[in-house]
Enzyme design. Sequence first.
Site, short mmCIF file in Angstrom:
data_model
loop_
_atom_site.label_atom_id
_atom_site.label_comp_id
_atom_site.label_asym_id
_atom_site.label_seq_id
_atom_site.Cartn_x
_atom_site.Cartn_y
_atom_site.Cartn_z
N LYS A 1 0.85 -1.21 0.00
CA LYS A 1 0.00 0.00 0.00
C LYS A 1 0.88 1.25 0.00
O LYS A 1 2.07 1.19 0.35
CB LYS A 1 -0.89 -0.02 1.24
CG LYS A 1 -0.11 -0.13 2.54
CD LYS A 1 -0.97 -0.55 3.72
CE LYS A 1 -0.15 -0.68 4.98
NZ LYS A 1 -0.93 -1.18 6.11
N TYR B 1 15.55 30.37 7.76
CA TYR B 1 14.41 31.18 8.18
C TYR B 1 14.41 31.32 9.69
O TYR B 1 14.66 30.36 10.42
CB TYR B 1 13.11 30.50 7.74
CG TYR B 1 12.86 30.60 6.25
CD1 TYR B 1 12.52 31.81 5.66
CD2 TYR B 1 12.98 29.48 5.44
CE1 TYR B 1 12.30 31.90 4.29
CE2 TYR B 1 12.75 29.56 4.07
CZ TYR B 1 12.40 30.77 3.50
OH TYR B 1 12.18 30.85 2.15
C1 PLP Z 1 -0.14 -2.01 6.88
C2 PLP Z 1 -0.67 -3.30 7.35
C3 PLP Z 1 0.20 -4.36 7.66
C4 PLP Z 1 1.70 -4.21 7.67
O1 PLP Z 1 2.11 -3.61 8.88
P1 PLP Z 1 3.68 -3.38 9.19
O2 PLP Z 1 3.67 -2.87 10.57
O3 PLP Z 1 4.15 -2.39 8.20
O4 PLP Z 1 4.34 -4.68 9.03
C5 PLP Z 1 -0.36 -5.59 7.96
N1 PLP Z 1 -1.70 -5.77 8.00
C6 PLP Z 1 -2.56 -4.76 7.75
C7 PLP Z 1 -4.03 -5.02 7.82
C8 PLP Z 1 -2.09 -3.50 7.44
O5 PLP Z 1 -2.94 -2.50 7.20
#
Ligand code: PLP
Length: 380
Positions: A34, A262
Amino acid sequence: MRAWVEVRLDLLRENAVAALRAAGGDAGLVPMVKAEAYGLGMKEVVAALRELPAPGQPWAFGVAAVAEGERLRSHGWDGRILVFSPVSPGDYQAAVRARLTLCLSEVAAVERLAAAAREAGLVLPFHLEIDTGMGRAGLDWRTAAEWGHRIASIASGVLRWEGSYTHFHSADEPDLGPADEQWERFGQALDRLPGITPRPLVHAANSGATLRRGGYGGDLVRPGIFLYGGRAGPGAEPAPVVSVRARVVLVKDVPAGSTAGYGATYRASGPERWATLSIGYGDGIARALAAGGGEVIVHGRRVPIIGRISMDMITIDVTSIAGVAVGDIATVIGADGDEWIGIDEVAERCGTISYEVLTRLGSRLPRVYLEREPGDALQG
Ligand SMILES: *Cc1c(COP(=O)(O)O)cnc(C)c1O
């Protein structure tokens, strides 16, 4: 190039193999890709991971949105794609068209998918999320006896209940007690569900639970951050996948009293030599890094960021290093010589987590994909 992100695909695969090994070997791998594979580039990450030698071939890839699943299809991945967030009712048909497997969080969602399946004349698979304490998605673990039978009857003949899962809220914390308790709740909910043939797959483990609890023996593991080089909790240290480099574009000697950035928050206490790097918060390097004592590596040595980070530039103090010149490469994240700045160090200095450091890396930074050590590329 003024600044860029290097992604070590060989180390990405190494981390995936380490995650699978921790899970005990016969668990299926569902790499979470994702948010453009946590900012690194979904297309290239998927291309690298689908080549893993058996039994490491991904069972599926995990995304968070229907549009991400559609994009992954356009990259040529023909296998399973699981969408791990509730999706809005208007997105079901697109999901079915792209052959995405939806993860459902309420009875109404099962009804919507059943309607879409009837319309398409297909039997569609789904996974069901069980909420054991995360709160954001899933059916309540305490009432599984109530919703389990309803869902089984709605699904009957039109949907295939392929998996049941939960998500941990604290599997990267020193104390794994809360994760163990969630696993316990998950088990209680599964026990109250009706018998379904074939038995739906069971999965729970993010990176932390995969590396530190062997995935709790689930059928699938869903690592994300560990694959991309983020620590998954105490002792769960992956190979570093990501480096961020920027060019030195100006070097100047300044007298005592000169100010930088800044707000002129930095003032030279004596004569100093400063260098300007062509990277800034417009590239996703958080302003908080400077206030948090942020450093970069030049010629294999750490030097401090001075003043506030601008949108396009960062000023560093290179008084302690001889011979820094325009065109040299500075390392904001990653290794140079014997020094190394990890994404977890940067996150800590910014008061955030490695996930945010990675997903913030801007589209202005080209991603450069490497299969090995960049060699002497850092000599300028
Ligand atoms: C993002 C996600 C993961 C992965 O989590 P990590 O902490 O990055 O390993 C696993 N399961 C779900 C449902 C997620 O949304």
